[in-house]
Design an enzyme around this catalytic site. Structure first.
Site, PDB file in Angstrom:
ATOM      1  N   CYS A 146       0.804  -1.222   0.000  1.00  0.00           N
ATOM      2  CA  CYS A 146       0.000   0.000   0.000  1.00  0.00           C
ATOM      3  C   CYS A 146       0.837   1.271   0.000  1.00  0.00           C
ATOM      4  O   CYS A 146       0.289   2.377  -0.011  1.00  0.00           O
ATOM      5  CB  CYS A 146      -0.964  -0.016   1.187  1.00  0.00           C
ATOM      6  SG  CYS A 146      -2.049  -1.461   1.167  1.00  0.00           S
ATOM      7  N   HIS A 277      -2.108   8.075   6.068  1.00  0.00           N
ATOM      8  CA  HIS A 277      -2.449   6.770   5.494  1.00  0.00           C
ATOM      9  C   HIS A 277      -3.731   6.263   6.150  1.00  0.00           C
ATOM     10  O   HIS A 277      -4.666   5.865   5.468  1.00  0.00           O
ATOM     11  CB  HIS A 277      -1.299   5.805   5.721  1.00  0.00           C
ATOM     12  CG  HIS A 277      -1.476   4.483   5.053  1.00  0.00           C
ATOM     13  ND1 HIS A 277      -1.565   4.354   3.689  1.00  0.00           N
ATOM     14  CD2 HIS A 277      -1.576   3.222   5.551  1.00  0.00           C
ATOM     15  CE1 HIS A 277      -1.715   3.078   3.368  1.00  0.00           C
ATOM     16  NE2 HIS A 277      -1.728   2.371   4.485  1.00  0.00           N
ATOM     17  N   HIS A 314     -10.126   2.051   1.036  1.00  0.00           N
ATOM     18  CA  HIS A 314      -8.708   1.737   0.837  1.00  0.00           C
ATOM     19  C   HIS A 314      -8.514   1.181  -0.559  1.00  0.00           C
ATOM     20  O   HIS A 314      -8.931   0.063  -0.868  1.00  0.00           O
ATOM     21  CB  HIS A 314      -8.259   0.716   1.880  1.00  0.00           C
ATOM     22  CG  HIS A 314      -6.777   0.578   1.993  1.00  0.00           C
ATOM     23  ND1 HIS A 314      -5.904   1.008   1.025  1.00  0.00           N
ATOM     24  CD2 HIS A 314      -5.987   0.048   2.983  1.00  0.00           C
ATOM     25  CE1 HIS A 314      -4.660   0.752   1.402  1.00  0.00           C
ATOM     26  NE2 HIS A 314      -4.686   0.180   2.584  1.00  0.00           N
TER      27      HIS A 314
END
Length: 699
Positions: A146, A277, A314
């Protein structure tokens, strides 16, 4: 001393669950959207809130990643005001973690591909985009979980800074897939409600998909064409946690934040907004907030922060680029989007102050952070205007030694007199949860053999410098196992440890944990991925970004899920090379080699031919060296021209063998210089120039 090109942002493109286009994306950050069941498979048994998919996307599922990316690319180019002639001179870097897995029965289940093997590869959207646009600049594909797309921004920034390109497209695409949703569900990282970053009762995220593209240019190029500048990339930094494969560490994130501030010449007080994040998992948000408190010292009220995952979910490898798009738009519009969701903030995350409602953007830059499985971190500083940068002093890059792990054993090969080939390998620490798989063991063993023979100064430099790795086939057998378990036993059959080992950066991350590598980790994809790691690492050493670095690749046959009768062999192997400046005195004759330069040719569906390689050699080193070695050529081309071919073999490690051959011949005094060309299908072509180092004094 001359100025280094500064990097500006002139265009954005977004295709997200909030709709197609930057306007839909920005407006949606203030409202969010509702999760819904996935359209491509039945997820009822997973008991999650749902997913966020891109709406109104008609067309075959086979080309969904390509279709999403194409929409974002075209918007970014249009908003940047670029014509076809200018865009063709640019390059492209793609970040992706799940492209190809949207066709599970073809990728993992043995069903014959309906559109060839290309759509089953993560590199495929980049190949299509580069060929449709006619790009001639540098290209790469990154897959570092990610943190992939902030890493892609850093990669493109370095290509502009070093003058290799004046324009770069930074792209990211990921799509909702059954195996990834099941994996995150098995690790209990998905919410059954809504994503609530930094809330006391946060319980995970909603999986999402989308594509984002950012146009980067040198400030000079943008000025010459009269482009409007939206923002500037003023710095970046990266690190590895070196602690745990799935639990983030505040110390590792803090190293990434500090490195970004240092690269941007920023003080903590220069940051106005932190774009987090923020996956809304208990451990991740806490580690991120603690890192902000440690590095940015925000005071009792906390640093203003926002988190796009509360609105769009996400998007995996694309998450960092969507976060960056929000930062750029926020600076342009002088506004900060909110953190959506109800609930009281967790007092342990008080170092950040979640934005609520509509907030005016405070003075200062935006700090964009992304983290990934394995402890990969990458942070980017986005400013309103470009900063003046002096071109760095450069040093020669020497190839010190290599560690090689194969099925029949491990060896270390030294080319520099300071390397001790008789030294015992460093065993590193034991990693038990999850236990390292085949590829992790190979890579850790090759690094251990290499570190064991390095002098302490270089060993410490490598641990702080990082580990850059390439792979063509990654960790795909773990996804195949998860797919088989889903079909046989449902969601309860999915092993969370399989998912923890499944990202393509896992071997680099596991090796970082085992050996304590705290610097940047990055994983490049394709047959030339390990060579990309080599030349990217050389750039970092040459400009003094790191004191030394480890570069290489890994492969294992179980990860090549499709084998045909004419497939070249794929041995289980890992190779890692140490790069460093010649700080241990003058190299003795016949005992070292220098990486003098390189050229990247664009990514393509077919290997480059001898004519393209010949033209690139002239650009690279003028006079043609006597030793020319090529790997990856098509069979009819393998005997053409003056290129010496190597035995055909698959994978990124095999591509390095040609480089080791050239380095050995130079180190042994058999050649003064050499050019090694590495090519193949679905990858960029890279040529590297090696030579015997000039005599130098100590230091």
């Amino acid at each position: 001393m001359t100025d280094e090109p500064t990097v500006v942002i002139t265009g954005l493109g977004c295709v997200s669950p909030l709709g197609s286009g930057v306007e839909h994306f920005w407006k949606g950050l203030f409202t969010g959207c509702e999760p819904h069941p996935p359209t491509g498979f039945d997820a009822t048994a997973m008991r999650v809130a749902g997913v966020f998919e891109v709406p109104d996307q008609d067309g075959p599922r086979e080309d969904r990643p390509v279709r999403l990316l194409r929409g974002a690319v075209l918007e970014a180019i249009a908003r940047a005001g670029l014509d076809s002639a200018r865009i063709q001179g640019g390059g492209l870097v793609l970040a992706s973690t799940s492209a190809g897995w949207h066709l599970p029965e073809q990728a993992f289940g043995g069903q014959e591909p309906t559109s060839g093997h290309g759509p089953l590869r993560k590199e495929w959207p980049a190949v299509v985009a580069a060929e449709e646009l006619g790009l001639t600049g540098p290209c790469a594909v990154l897959s570092s979980a990610c943190a992939s797309s902030t890493g892609a921004v850093a990669w493109a920034t370095e290509r502009i800074r070093e003058g290799e390109a004046e324009l770069m497209l930074v792209a990211a695409v990921d799509v909702v897939t059954e195996v990834v949703l099941a994996g995150f569900r098995s690790m209990r990282l998905l919410t059954q409600r809504r994503c609530r970053p930094f809330a006391a009762d946060r319980d995970g995220f909603v999986l999402a998909e989308g594509a984002a593209v950012v146009v980067l240019e040198s400030a000079g190029h943008a000025a010459r064409r009269g482009a409007a500048i939206q923002a500037a990339v003023t710095g970046w930094g990266a690190s590895s946690d070196a602690g745990h494969l799935t639990t983030p560490a505040a110390e590792g994130i803090a190293r990434s934040l500090r490195a970004a501030l240092a690269d941007a010449a920023c003080r903590p007080g220069d940051i106005g907004v932190f774009h987090a994040h923020a996956t809304a998992s208990p451990a991740s948000d806490l580690a991120e907030a603690r890192a902000v408190g440690e590095v940015l010292s925000p005071g009792p009220s906390g640093l203003l922060a926002t988190a796009v995952k509360s609105a769009i979910g996400h998007t995996e490898g694309a998450a960092g680029l969507f976060t960056l798009a929000a930062a750029v738009e926020g600076l342009s519009r002088d506004e900060v989007p909110p953190v959506l969701g109800d609930g009281t903030q967790d007092p342990a995350t008080a170092a950040v102050q979640p934005s609520r409602g509509r907030r005016v953007h405070p003075a200062g830059s935006a700090l964009v952070h992304a983290s990934g499985f394995g402890g990969a971190n990458c942070t980017v500083v986005i400013g309103r205007t470009p900063n003046l940068r002096r071109a760095p002093d450069t040093v020669p890059v020497h190839l010190i030694a290599a560690g090689r792990a194969r099925a029949d054993g491990v060896e270390a090969v030294g080319w520099h007199p300071a390397f001790d080939e008789r030294a015992a390998p460093l065993p590193g620490r034991q990693l038990t949860t999850p236990r390292p798989d085949h590829t992790c063991q190979l890579l850790a063993a090759s690094v251990g053999a290499l570190l064991g023979g390095l002098p302490e100064e270089w060993r410490s430099g490598c641990l702080n410098g990082g580990l850059l790795i390439g792979t063509e086939f990654g960790q795909q057998h773990h996804h195949a196992r998860m797919h088989a378990a889903l079909r046989a036993r449902g969601i309860r059959g999915v092993d969370p440890l399989d998912f923890a080992l499944s990202t393509f950066n896992t071997p680099a991350s596991a090796t970082s944990v085992i050996h304590g590598i705290r610097g940047r980790t990055e994983t490049y994809l394709g047959a030339t991925g390990a060579v990309e790691a080599l030349v990217s690492g050389a750039r970092s050493v040459r400009i003094g970004q790191v004191p030394a670095i480890l570069v290489g690749g890994y492969e294992a046959p179980e990860n090549r899920l499709r084998v045909t009768p004419d497939s070249p062999p794929l041995p289980a192997a890992a190779t890692v090379i140490a790069l460093a400046p010649p700080t241990h005195g003058a190299p003795q004759a016949g005992t070292s080699a220098e990486l003098a330069g390189h050229i990247r040719l664009p990514i393509a569906s077919r290997p480059a031919g001898p004519k393209a390689l010949d033209a690139a050699v002239k650009r690279l080193c003028g006079q043609r060296p006597a030793l020319l070695i090529a790997s990856g050529l098509d069979e009819p081309d393998a005997e053409a021209g003056q290129w010496t071919g190597v035995e055909p073999a698959a994978g990124a490690v095999a591509a390095l063998d040609a480089h080791l051959l050239a380095i050995r011949r130079i180190a042994d005094g058999e050649a003064e210089e050499a050019v090694v060309a590495t090519t193949g299908p679905y990858c960029a072509t890279i040529l590297v120039h090696y030579r015997r180092p000039a005599e130098r004094g100590a230091g």
